[in-house]
Design a protein around this motif. Structure first.
Motif, PDB file in Angstrom:
ATOM      1  N   ARG A 447       0.839  -1.214   0.000  1.00 35.78           N
ATOM      2  CA  ARG A 447       0.000   0.000   0.000  1.00 35.78           C
ATOM      3  C   ARG A 447       0.871   1.260   0.000  1.00 35.78           C
ATOM      4  O   ARG A 447       0.578   2.242  -0.677  1.00 35.78           O
ATOM      5  CB  ARG A 447      -0.924  -0.023   1.220  1.00 35.78           C
ATOM      6  CG  ARG A 447      -1.938   1.110   1.260  1.00 35.78           C
ATOM      7  CD  ARG A 447      -2.946   0.876   2.382  1.00 35.78           C
ATOM      8  NE  ARG A 447      -4.012   1.857   2.316  1.00 35.78           N
ATOM      9  CZ  ARG A 447      -4.020   3.009   2.985  1.00 35.78           C
ATOM     10  NH1 ARG A 447      -3.012   3.318   3.791  1.00 35.78           N
ATOM     11  NH2 ARG A 447      -5.026   3.851   2.875  1.00 35.78           N
ATOM     12  N   MET A 448       1.966   1.225   0.764  1.00 38.47           N
ATOM     13  CA  MET A 448       2.873   2.370   0.777  1.00 38.47           C
ATOM     14  C   MET A 448       3.541   2.558  -0.583  1.00 38.47           C
ATOM     15  O   MET A 448       3.748   3.689  -1.032  1.00 38.47           O
ATOM     16  CB  MET A 448       3.923   2.180   1.873  1.00 38.47           C
ATOM     17  CG  MET A 448       3.353   2.187   3.287  1.00 38.47           C
ATOM     18  SD  MET A 448       2.642   3.760   3.764  1.00 38.47           S
ATOM     19  CE  MET A 448       4.126   4.653   4.164  1.00 38.47           C
ATOM     20  N   ALA A 485      -8.186  -4.271  -5.153  1.00 35.28           N
ATOM     21  CA  ALA A 485      -8.906  -3.180  -4.494  1.00 35.28           C
ATOM     22  C   ALA A 485      -8.010  -1.996  -4.177  1.00 35.28           C
ATOM     23  O   ALA A 485      -8.497  -0.912  -3.849  1.00 35.28           O
ATOM     24  CB  ALA A 485      -9.554  -3.691  -3.207  1.00 35.28           C
ATOM     25  N   MET A 486      -6.697  -2.177  -4.286  1.00 43.24           N
ATOM     26  CA  MET A 486      -5.745  -1.137  -3.901  1.00 43.24           C
ATOM     27  C   MET A 486      -5.527  -0.151  -5.052  1.00 43.24           C
ATOM     28  O   MET A 486      -5.169  -0.559  -6.153  1.00 43.24           O
ATOM     29  CB  MET A 486      -4.416  -1.774  -3.498  1.00 43.24           C
ATOM     30  CG  MET A 486      -3.463  -0.839  -2.807  1.00 43.24           C
ATOM     31  SD  MET A 486      -1.952  -1.711  -2.288  1.00 43.24           S
ATOM     32  CE  MET A 486      -2.596  -2.826  -1.039  1.00 43.24           C
ATOM     33  N   PRO A 487      -5.728   1.141  -4.827  1.00 42.75           N
ATOM     34  CA  PRO A 487      -5.462   2.129  -5.880  1.00 42.75           C
ATOM     35  C   PRO A 487      -3.982   2.132  -6.281  1.00 42.75           C
ATOM     36  O   PRO A 487      -3.105   1.838  -5.481  1.00 42.75           O
ATOM     37  CB  PRO A 487      -5.862   3.461  -5.242  1.00 42.75           C
ATOM     38  CG  PRO A 487      -6.749   3.099  -4.089  1.00 42.75           C
ATOM     39  CD  PRO A 487      -6.265   1.773  -3.602  1.00 42.75           C
ATOM     40  N   ASN A 488      -3.744   2.487  -7.541  1.00 43.35           N
ATOM     41  CA  ASN A 488      -2.389   2.646  -8.092  1.00 43.35           C
ATOM     42  C   ASN A 488      -1.511   1.416  -7.902  1.00 43.35           C
ATOM     43  O   ASN A 488      -0.322   1.522  -7.595  1.00 43.35           O
ATOM     44  CB  ASN A 488      -1.683   3.871  -7.494  1.00 43.35           C
ATOM     45  CG  ASN A 488      -0.441   4.255  -8.297  1.00 43.35           C
ATOM     46  OD1 ASN A 488      -0.454   4.244  -9.521  1.00 43.35           O
ATOM     47  ND2 ASN A 488       0.637   4.586  -7.600  1.00 43.35           N
ATOM     48  N   LEU A 489      -2.089   0.252  -8.104  1.00 40.39           N
ATOM     49  CA  LEU A 489      -1.314  -0.991  -8.136  1.00 40.39           C
ATOM     50  C   LEU A 489      -1.784  -1.786  -9.339  1.00 40.39           C
ATOM     51  O   LEU A 489      -2.962  -2.120  -9.439  1.00 40.39           O
ATOM     52  CB  LEU A 489      -1.522  -1.803  -6.856  1.00 40.39           C
ATOM     53  CG  LEU A 489      -0.871  -3.192  -6.840  1.00 40.39           C
ATOM     54  CD1 LEU A 489       0.654  -3.072  -6.808  1.00 40.39           C
ATOM     55  CD2 LEU A 489      -1.361  -4.015  -5.648  1.00 40.39           C
ATOM     56  N   ASN A 490      -0.864  -2.067 -10.248  1.00 41.73           N
ATOM     57  CA  ASN A 490      -1.203  -2.921 -11.388  1.00 41.73           C
ATOM     58  C   ASN A 490      -1.042  -4.377 -10.987  1.00 41.73           C
ATOM     59  O   ASN A 490       0.067  -4.816 -10.661  1.00 41.73           O
ATOM     60  CB  ASN A 490      -0.308  -2.608 -12.593  1.00 41.73           C
ATOM     61  CG  ASN A 490      -0.699  -1.318 -13.285  1.00 41.73           C
ATOM     62  OD1 ASN A 490      -1.841  -0.885 -13.219  1.00 41.73           O
ATOM     63  ND2 ASN A 490       0.257  -0.694 -13.955  1.00 41.73           N
ATOM     64  N   VAL A 491      -2.141  -5.098 -10.989  1.00 40.89           N
ATOM     65  CA  VAL A 491      -2.127  -6.528 -10.690  1.00 40.89           C
ATOM     66  C   VAL A 491      -2.259  -7.267 -12.020  1.00 40.89           C
ATOM     67  O   VAL A 491      -3.241  -7.075 -12.737  1.00 40.89           O
ATOM     68  CB  VAL A 491      -3.282  -6.915  -9.743  1.00 40.89           C
ATOM     69  CG1 VAL A 491      -3.232  -8.401  -9.413  1.00 40.89           C
ATOM     70  CG2 VAL A 491      -3.225  -6.080  -8.463  1.00 40.89           C
ATOM     71  N   ILE A 492      -1.268  -8.089 -12.360  1.00 44.15           N
ATOM     72  CA  ILE A 492      -1.260  -8.769 -13.647  1.00 44.15           C
ATOM     73  C   ILE A 492      -1.122 -10.280 -13.408  1.00 44.15           C
ATOM     74  O   ILE A 492      -0.133 -10.734 -12.825  1.00 44.15           O
ATOM     75  CB  ILE A 492      -0.115  -8.287 -14.554  1.00 44.15           C
ATOM     76  CG1 ILE A 492      -0.131  -6.750 -14.672  1.00 44.15           C
ATOM     77  CG2 ILE A 492      -0.214  -8.927 -15.932  1.00 44.15           C
ATOM     78  CD1 ILE A 492       1.029  -6.183 -15.479  1.00 44.15           C
ATOM     79  N   ARG A 493      -2.127 -11.032 -13.851  1.00 44.36           N
ATOM     80  CA  ARG A 493      -2.084 -12.495 -13.719  1.00 44.36           C
ATOM     81  C   ARG A 493      -2.019 -13.097 -15.126  1.00 44.36           C
ATOM     82  O   ARG A 493      -3.033 -13.340 -15.764  1.00 44.36           O
ATOM     83  CB  ARG A 493      -3.311 -13.001 -12.959  1.00 44.36           C
ATOM     84  CG  ARG A 493      -3.242 -14.492 -12.645  1.00 44.36           C
ATOM     85  CD  ARG A 493      -4.370 -14.950 -11.732  1.00 44.36           C
ATOM     86  NE  ARG A 493      -4.205 -16.355 -11.426  1.00 44.36           N
ATOM     87  CZ  ARG A 493      -5.107 -17.309 -11.712  1.00 44.36           C
ATOM     88  NH1 ARG A 493      -6.261 -16.993 -12.294  1.00 44.36           N
ATOM     89  NH2 ARG A 493      -4.865 -18.572 -11.414  1.00 44.36           N
TER      90      ARG A 493
END
Length: 666
Positions: A447-448, A485-493
Motif C-alpha cells: 500500500r505504501m 482493491a488497492m489504488p495505483n497498483l497494477n495486478v497482472i495475472r
C-alpha cells in the motif's frame, strides 16, 4: 534570555524549532506536539550540523538521506525544512494539516521538498532507511572508482518506541545488522511514553542489548537536551564502518509543558492557548508574535545553505572528473538515478509446449537484468520456488555489496518495505518475491508503494489452489481481489509464458505505479495468440469463436487454457463463444469505452468469468446477467488437479455452466 554566545544561539535555535511546532499545531488545532518538543535538539543537531544536503536541490544524488520514521511528529521535520532553506514557507507551516498544503499530517514524499519517504504507519520508516542504506552501499560498490567516490553518503532516521515495537522494524533492523550497514544511523527518541501511557505497560525489553545482539553499535545519550553529547554520539556512529548505529536519546515527551510533559496527554493533541504560553515561558521565550523567528536563528541556519551549495559544487567537480575517466559508467549512473532506462522488447522465446508462468518469469527477469544494470532484489527465503534469483550475479554480503541478489530471509513485510526504501533512494529498480498467500504479511508495505508511486515489482507465485497438498493455509482465495482493491497498483495475472513476458515489460518500464505479477506453479501451454499489446491493455480477445459469438468466457491465469478447451467443446455443440484473457483489471479499466466494448460487447449478456479466486468484483465485467466459476470458500489439502476438478475447474464444467447461463438468459 542569556547573552547570545555561540552555544546559546544553538539553544535559541532549538527553542525556535519548538515554538514553531507549538504555533503550527495550535493553528491547525490538530497534530502531535509531544514528540517534536522532546526530539527538537537531536533533529536540530542533524539538520544544522550533520546532514550533507542542499536545500536548493533536494534531489542532489549524493545527499544524505533522512527519514522521520516517527511520522506523526511531522511538524518537527517541516519546521526544520523551513529553517534550513527548503521550499517550505512560513505560510506552509501555518497551513499544517490543511487540505492541499505542503505540510500534510504525516510526511508524504512528492508533496514536500526534502521529504524522502511517506511515514504514516509506525515501523515502516525503519525498513525504508535500511533499503536506502543498502542502495547506497550497492551503488558505491558498483560505481566508485579509485578515489572518485561519487556515491558516499549516510542514511539517518529518528524513530520512537512505537517504531521499535512494530515487527516490521525489527525484521529490517535484523537484516541491517546482518549486512553490516555502517553508514546507517538511527536516533531513537526514547521518551518512555506511548499513546495509551507508559511504554513499560507493554514493553520492558533492554533495547541496547537487543540491538547489540542484532549486530548494531548502540550508544546512549542520557540527556536529550545535551547537544554536545548528541553530536558526539553521531560522530561515533559515523566512525563505526562495519555496523549500523542505534543512538538511544533519553528525552521528555512534551518537554517544557508544566502540566503535561512526560505523559501521554501531550502525545497527540494541541495543548490550548494557555498551556502553549506556559510552555514558551518555561523556555524563556519573550517574543509575543506567533511563528516568530529571531534574526540570530536565521543567521544560524543560513550556514546550512552555504554548506549545502559548497558540498554539491565539490561533488559536481568530482563527477566531472568521473565523467572524463569513466564516461560510460557516468552515463549509466545518471540514467539509473533518473529512472530513464526503458526496455522496448525482449528476445526470450518460449519454444516449450508447456511451462509454468513462475518459470517463465525467472527467465524473463534474467534477461531484463542483463539489460537493466540497476535491477536488484530477492525473495523471502523462497527464491528457488519464486524463480527470483539473478543467475549471473552474486548475493549481497557485508563483505561485498556488489551482488544484485539479496537474501531477505523469512521477513516478508520487512522485505517489501526495504524494497520501497531501495527504490526511493534512486538508481535502482527493486523487486521482491514470495507466495501470493503471504502478500497478506506485506499488504501495508505494498500500500505504501502505491501511495508513494514507487514502481517496484512484486513477484507472487503459487497463485491458486493448484499448488495442492500444502492445503488451505497456502492456497490464495481472496488475495487477488484484495490486491485489485488497492489504488495505483497494477495486478497482472498472466495466462502463459508470453503474457508473463509482457507483464515484466510493463513492470520494468513503469514510472509511478508498482506492479504485482501473479504467477502459477503448474505448467500451462504456451499460447499461440498471447498478445503483448493485449496484456498492455489489460484484456483482449485471445480466441475468437468459429462463428458469430453468442457469449464470452473471460478468464485469467491458467484458467485461460481451460476456457479455450471449453470453447472447443461448445463448438462441437454448435455453440460459439469468444474467449477473453483478462490479466489486469487495472490496465483494462484505463482503456477507452470503444476498446472495452469491443472486447466485452454490452449487447452480449452471456458472459462467464472463470478464475480460481473470489467472485467479488467480477460483476462489473460480466454484467447483471452474467455468471462466474470462482471460489468463495477456503481450499483443501490434496492433489491440485483433483481439487480443481472437485471445484468445477474443468473444460467440461465450464462448457456446461455456459450452456446453463445461455438457457437462463433466453
Amino acid at each position: 534570555m542569556k547573552p547570545l554566545t555561540k552555544e546559546n544561539i544553538s539553544e535559541l535555535s532549538v527553542t525556535t524549532v519548538r515554538t514553531l511546532s507549538i504555533d503550527s499545531v495550535e493553528y491547525a488545532q490538530h497534530g502531535h506536539l509531544g514528540m517534536p518538543l522532546g526530539a527538537a535538539p537531536m533533529a536540530y543537531a542533524l539538520f544544522r550540523n550533520v546532514l550533507k544536503h542542499n536545500p536548493k536541490n533536494p534531489k542532489w544524488y549524493d545527499r544524505d538521506r533522512f527519514v522521520l520514521s516517527s511520522g506523526h511528529g511531522s511538524i518537527l521535520q517541516y519546521t526544520l525544512l523551513h529553517l534550513t532553506g527548503y521550499d517550505v514557507s512560513l505560510s506552509d507551516l501555518k497551513n499544517f494539516r490543511k487540505l492541499g498544503s505542503k505540510t500534510p499530517g504525516h510526511p508524504e514524499v512528492g508533496y514536500t521538498p526534502g521529504v524522502e519517504a511517506t511515514t504514516g504507519p509506525l515501523g515502516q520508516g525503519l525498513p525504508m532507511v535500511v533499503g536506502m542504506a543498502i542502495a547506497e552501499r550497492h551503488l558505491a560498490a558498483k560505481y566508485n572508482k579509485d578515489d572518485l567516490n561519487i556515491v558516499d553518503h549516510y542514511t539517518y532516521s529518528i524513530c520512537g518506541d512505537g517504531d521499535l515495537m512494530e515487527g516490521v522494524g525489527q525484521e529490517a533492523m535484523s537484516l541491517a545488522g546482518h549486512l553490516g550497514l555502517g553508514k546507517l544511523i538511527v536516533l531513537y527518541d526514547s521518551n518512555d511514553i506511548c499513546s495509551d501511557g507508559s511504554v513499560t505497560d507493554s514493553n520492558t525489553e533492554n533495547v541496547q542489548e537487543k540491538y547489540k545482539t542484532m549486530g548494531w553499535q548502540t550508544i546512549l545519550v542520557e540527556d536529550g537536551n545535551d547537544l554536545e553529547k548528541i553530536q558526539q554520539a553521531i560522530e561515533l556512529g559515523k566512525k563505526e564502518t562495519n555496523k549500523p548505529t542505534l543512538i538511544e536519546v533519553k528525552t521528555v515527551i512534551g518537554y517544557g509543558s508544566p502540566n503535561l510533559s512526560g505523559t501521554e496527554h501531550i502525545h497527540s493533541n494541541p495543548v490550548g492557548e494557555k498551556e502553549a504560553q506556559l510552555i514558551k515561558q518555561q523556555y524563556g521565550w519573550h517574543f509575543e508574535d506567533p511563528f516568530h523567528i529571531p534574526d540570530k536563528v536565521k543567521e544560524d541556519f543560513s550556514q546550512v545553505l552555504s554548506n549545502g551549495l559548497d558540498n554539491e559544487n565539490k561533488w559536481n567537480e568530482l563527477f566531472k572528473q568521473y565523467q572524463q575517466k569513466y564516461p560510460a559508467l557516468a552515463t549509466e549512473f545518471i540514467r539509473s538515478m533518473e529512472n530513464e532506462i526503458e526496455i522496448n522488447e525482449l528476445s526470450t522465446e518460449f519454444t516449450e509446449e508447456k511451462v509454468a508462468t513462475r518459470s517463465a518469469s525467472g527467465t524473463v527477469l534474467n534477461e531484463i537484468a542483463s539489460k537493466v544494470p540497476s535491477i536488484i532484489g530477492g525473495s523471502a527465503d523462497l527464491a528457488s520456488s519464486n524463480k527470483t534469483t539473478l543467475r549471473d550475479n552474486e548475493f549481497m554480503t557485508k563483505e561485498d555489496y556488489r551482488g544484485s541478489n539479496i537474501h531477505f530471509g523469512v521477513r516478508e513485510f520487512g522485505m517489501a518495505a526495504i524494497i520501497n526504501g531501495i527504490a526511493l533512494h534512486g538508481g535502482i529498480k527493486g523487486y521482491c518475491g514470495t507466495f501470493l498467500v503471504f502478500s497478506d504479511y506485506m499488504r501495508s508495505a505494498i500500500r505504501m508503494s502505491a501511495i508513494m508511486k514507487v514502481p517496484v515489482t512484486y513477484v507472487f507465485t503459487h497463485d491458486s489452489i493448484m499448488l495442492g497438498p500444502d492445503g488451505p493455509t497456502h492456497q490464495p482465495i481472496e488475495h487477488l481481489i484484495s490486491l485489485r482493491a488497492m489504488p495505483n497498483l497494477n495486478v497482472i495475472r498472466p495466462a502463459d509464458a508470453n503474457e508473463t513476458k509482457a507483464a515484466w515489460l510493463i513492470a520494468a518500464n513503469s514510472k509511478k505505479t508498482p506492479t504485482a505479477i501473479i504467477l502459477g506453479r503448474h505448467d500451462v501451454p504456451v499460447l499461440d495468440n498471447a498478445s503483448l499489446e493485449g496484456v498492455q491493455k489489460g484484456g483482449y480477445l485471445i480466441s475468437e469463436g468459429a462463428e458469430e459469438a453468442t457469449g464470452i468466457i473471460i478468464a485469467t491465469g491458467s484458467e485461460v487454457e481451460l476456457a479455450i478447451k471449453a470453447q472447443k467443446i461448445l463448438e462441437s455443440k454448435n455453440i460459439f463463444v469468444n474467449v477473453v484473457s483478462m490479466p489486469s483489471w487495472e490496465l483494462f479499466n484505463q482503456q477507452n469505452e470503444d476498446y472495452k466494448n469491443s472486447v466485452l460487447p454490452s449487447n452480449l449478456d452471456n458472459k462467464l468469468a472463470v478464475e480460481m479466486g473470489s467472485d467479488i468484483g467480477w460483476r462489473e465485467y460480466i454484467g447483471p446477467k452474467g455468471d462466474t466459476i470462482t471460489i468463495n470458500t477456503f481450499g483443501d489439502s490434496g492433489n491440485g488437479q483433483e481439487l480443481a476438478e472437485k471445484l468445477g475447474f474443468t473444460p467440461e464444467n465450464i462448457a456446461h455452466r455456459f450452456i446453463e447461463l445461455k438457457e437462463r438468459n433466453l
